[in-house]
Design an enzyme around this catalytic site. Structure first.
Site, PDB file in Angstrom:
ATOM      1  N   ARG A   1       7.329  -4.473 -14.855  1.00  0.00           N
ATOM      2  CA  ARG A   1       7.359  -5.180 -16.133  1.00  0.00           C
ATOM      3  C   ARG A   1       7.981  -6.556 -15.922  1.00  0.00           C
ATOM      4  O   ARG A   1       8.826  -6.733 -15.043  1.00  0.00           O
ATOM      5  CB  ARG A   1       8.166  -4.389 -17.163  1.00  0.00           C
ATOM      6  CG  ARG A   1       7.531  -3.045 -17.511  1.00  0.00           C
ATOM      7  CD  ARG A   1       6.284  -3.259 -18.351  1.00  0.00           C
ATOM      8  NE  ARG A   1       5.732  -1.992 -18.823  1.00  0.00           N
ATOM      9  CZ  ARG A   1       4.606  -1.478 -18.374  1.00  0.00           C
ATOM     10  NH1 ARG A   1       3.939  -2.100 -17.417  1.00  0.00           N
ATOM     11  NH2 ARG A   1       4.137  -0.356 -18.869  1.00  0.00           N
TER      12      ARG A   1
ATOM     13  N   HIS B   1      13.391 -36.831 -14.591  1.00  0.00           N
ATOM     14  CA  HIS B   1      14.016 -35.866 -13.685  1.00  0.00           C
ATOM     15  C   HIS B   1      13.921 -34.434 -14.200  1.00  0.00           C
ATOM     16  O   HIS B   1      13.744 -33.505 -13.416  1.00  0.00           O
ATOM     17  CB  HIS B   1      15.488 -36.253 -13.489  1.00  0.00           C
ATOM     18  CG  HIS B   1      16.198 -35.436 -12.456  1.00  0.00           C
ATOM     19  ND1 HIS B   1      16.215 -35.776 -11.123  1.00  0.00           N
ATOM     20  CD2 HIS B   1      16.904 -34.279 -12.554  1.00  0.00           C
ATOM     21  CE1 HIS B   1      16.914 -34.877 -10.442  1.00  0.00           C
ATOM     22  NE2 HIS B   1      17.341 -33.960 -11.297  1.00  0.00           N
TER      23      HIS B   1
ATOM     24  N   CYS C   1     -18.277 -17.410  -6.331  1.00  0.00           N
ATOM     25  CA  CYS C   1     -19.158 -17.387  -7.508  1.00  0.00           C
ATOM     26  C   CYS C   1     -19.405 -15.950  -7.955  1.00  0.00           C
ATOM     27  O   CYS C   1     -19.442 -15.656  -9.161  1.00  0.00           O
ATOM     28  CB  CYS C   1     -20.476 -18.092  -7.202  1.00  0.00           C
ATOM     29  SG  CYS C   1     -20.345 -19.885  -7.008  1.00  0.00           S
TER      30      CYS C   1
ATOM     31  N   HIS D   1     -15.799 -22.434  -1.789  1.00  0.00           N
ATOM     32  CA  HIS D   1     -15.537 -22.723  -3.204  1.00  0.00           C
ATOM     33  C   HIS D   1     -14.052 -23.063  -3.317  1.00  0.00           C
ATOM     34  O   HIS D   1     -13.199 -22.201  -3.088  1.00  0.00           O
ATOM     35  CB  HIS D   1     -15.854 -21.449  -4.005  1.00  0.00           C
ATOM     36  CG  HIS D   1     -16.074 -21.658  -5.477  1.00  0.00           C
ATOM     37  ND1 HIS D   1     -17.278 -21.370  -6.097  1.00  0.00           N
ATOM     38  CD2 HIS D   1     -15.248 -22.081  -6.456  1.00  0.00           C
ATOM     39  CE1 HIS D   1     -17.174 -21.606  -7.391  1.00  0.00           C
ATOM     40  NE2 HIS D   1     -15.946 -22.041  -7.635  1.00  0.00           N
TER      41      HIS D   1
ATOM     42  N   CYS E   1     -22.454 -17.516  -2.865  1.00  0.00           N
ATOM     43  CA  CYS E   1     -21.032 -17.801  -2.652  1.00  0.00           C
ATOM     44  C   CYS E   1     -20.218 -16.621  -3.173  1.00  0.00           C
ATOM     45  O   CYS E   1     -20.422 -16.171  -4.304  1.00  0.00           O
ATOM     46  CB  CYS E   1     -20.647 -19.079  -3.394  1.00  0.00           C
ATOM     47  SG  CYS E   1     -18.859 -19.293  -3.638  1.00  0.00           S
TER      48      CYS E   1
ATOM     49  N   HIS F   1       7.817 -32.436  -7.885  1.00  0.00           N
ATOM     50  CA  HIS F   1       6.992 -33.101  -6.879  1.00  0.00           C
ATOM     51  C   HIS F   1       6.119 -32.057  -6.178  1.00  0.00           C
ATOM     52  O   HIS F   1       6.374 -30.863  -6.236  1.00  0.00           O
ATOM     53  CB  HIS F   1       7.852 -33.826  -5.846  1.00  0.00           C
ATOM     54  CG  HIS F   1       8.693 -32.895  -5.016  1.00  0.00           C
ATOM     55  ND1 HIS F   1       9.842 -32.280  -5.487  1.00  0.00           N
ATOM     56  CD2 HIS F   1       8.562 -32.451  -3.726  1.00  0.00           C
ATOM     57  CE1 HIS F   1      10.361 -31.511  -4.539  1.00  0.00           C
ATOM     58  NE2 HIS F   1       9.606 -31.597  -3.468  1.00  0.00           N
TER      59      HIS F   1
ATOM     60  N   ASN G   1       6.168 -26.600  -4.110  1.00  0.00           N
ATOM     61  CA  ASN G   1       7.277 -25.652  -4.123  1.00  0.00           C
ATOM     62  C   ASN G   1       8.142 -26.000  -5.327  1.00  0.00           C
ATOM     63  O   ASN G   1       8.728 -27.082  -5.382  1.00  0.00           O
ATOM     64  CB  ASN G   1       8.124 -25.776  -2.851  1.00  0.00           C
ATOM     65  CG  ASN G   1       7.314 -25.564  -1.587  1.00  0.00           C
ATOM     66  OD1 ASN G   1       6.323 -24.845  -1.576  1.00  0.00           O
ATOM     67  ND2 ASN G   1       7.736 -26.197  -0.512  1.00  0.00           N
TER      68      ASN G   1
ATOM     69  N   CYS H   1      13.985 -40.516  -8.723  1.00  0.00           N
ATOM     70  CA  CYS H   1      14.139 -41.074 -10.058  1.00  0.00           C
ATOM     71  C   CYS H   1      13.879 -42.586 -10.047  1.00  0.00           C
ATOM     72  O   CYS H   1      14.178 -43.266  -9.061  1.00  0.00           O
ATOM     73  CB  CYS H   1      15.550 -40.792 -10.587  1.00  0.00           C
ATOM     74  SG  CYS H   1      15.771 -39.108 -11.203  1.00  0.00           S
TER      75      CYS H   1
END
Length: 344
Positions: A33, A124, A210, A304, A207, A177, A164, A54
């Site tokens: 959960r 920021h 697809c 793809h 594909c 970033h 990340n 910044c």
């Protein structure tokens, strides 16, 4: 949109990824959960004092490669909306030749490549999910512009773009970033996808992604979000709980060939998917990875491109490293239900 009734099993469920052949174990008895995954540790205090990303701190980064500015201004000055700079501590370096050589049984080459940082917003405290969709479009354009520029370098065979978000997902700076790495080789994970896609196409002349789109649209129970151009799903055999894929509905092999009309639909579904994840899992750390075709290979018929979003909720341990199997405590159908029904 049709959503079939799926009986979530109490018995562990072994599932095979149809693209790469990787097996996963869906073991919902372990836990499953959303509240089981919520990190109750207090967030880090926000500090902009020495943040190199910044505005006004441009001197703290290497000289910019590219920036979008609403008004003309000199490079490495404030008043930008998206800014791209070389990574200060690059995994690979642009200068040099390949230097390929064999050392007996072993092969080596010089660590040639490019490593760039895409600073997604000047603010920021804004995450990617907090940005208006028009600003997310700008980030997507920055990815595309850099890929188109770097593919001119014949040394590079693949460009990986990834994000990340959060310390446990590998982010060393909290300012939002993403990163780009251009490689002289095709990564193993991507090569496995390419091989699986090619084999499927040779056998069926279709594909495989697809085919996945058609089946998931028909069944409905793994759909998280949808618009006219893109579909977000939880994959049939996910490695990680609440893993999501975003795929273009129309077959396309190269992300960098996307057009404005496609980004106008990709930005809102990426935003929606991240906001649903944030709502259900209380803003977890996460990674996303853009898988596109290698730069100089003709994969247009069978590959793809797609985005993979992976919340950082579990750890890879001995069983996974020893077998290549992943244990996932949440079925993708149940994860999709939580995400789809989240109030955002």
């Amino acid at each position: 949109m049709k959503h079939s009734t799926f009986a979530w099993r109490h018995m562990p469920d072994l599932r095979r990824d149809p693209v790469v052949g990787r097996w996963v174990i869906i073991s919902t008895e372990r836990r499953g959960r959303p509240h089981d995954f919520i990190n109750l540790r207090p967030a880090r205090p926000v500090s902009t004092a020495l943040c190199p990303f910044c505005p006004g701190q441009e001197r703290l980064t290497p000289k910019e490669i590219m920036a979008y500015r609403p008004q003309p201004a000199g490079p490495n000055s404030p008043n930008w909306t998206v800014r791209v700079v070389p990574n200060k501590f690059p995994a690979l370096q642009v200068e040099g030749d390949m230097g390929r050589e064999g050392i007996g049984l072993y092969d080596r080459m010089n660590g040639v490549g490019a490593h760039e940082v895409i600073i997604e917003t000047p603010t920021h405290v804004e995450g990617l999910a907090d940005l208006p969709t028009k600003k997310i479009e700008d980030v997507l354009w920055a990815y595309r512009d850099r890929m188109i520029d770097l593919r001119k370098d014949i040394r590079f065979r693949y460009i990986l773009i990834f994000k990340n978000h959060g310390a446990s997902a590998g982010a060393t700076l909290e300012h939002s970033h993403s990163q780009l790495i251009a490689l002289p080789i095709v990564p193993t994970n991507v090569q496995e996808e390419l091989d699986g896609c090619r084999a499927h196409y040779q056998q069926k002349e279709r594909c495989i992604y697809c085919d996945i789109l058609r089946q998931d649209l028909s069944e409905g129970d793994r759909i998280v979000a949808e618009n006219p151009e893109f579909l977000c799903v939880t994959p049939f055999a996910p490695r990680f709980p609440f893993e999501m894929w975003i795929l273009p509905k129309r077959h396309a092999a190269y992300f960098e060939e996307s057009q404005k009309s496609q980004f106008e639909f990709l930005a809102p579904i990426l935003s929606e998917s991240l906001r649903r994840m944030d709502t259900v899992l209380s803003r977890p750390s996460y990674n996303f990875i853009l898988h596109s075709s290698p730069l100089h290979e003709k994969t247009g018929e069978y590959y793809h491109w797609h985005l993979e979003i992976i919340p950082k909720l579990t750890q890879v341990a001995g069983f996974e490293w020893g077998t290549g199997f992943y244990i996932n405590p949440v079925s993708p159908e149940e994860a999709a239900t939580f995400l789809r029904e989240a109030g955002i």
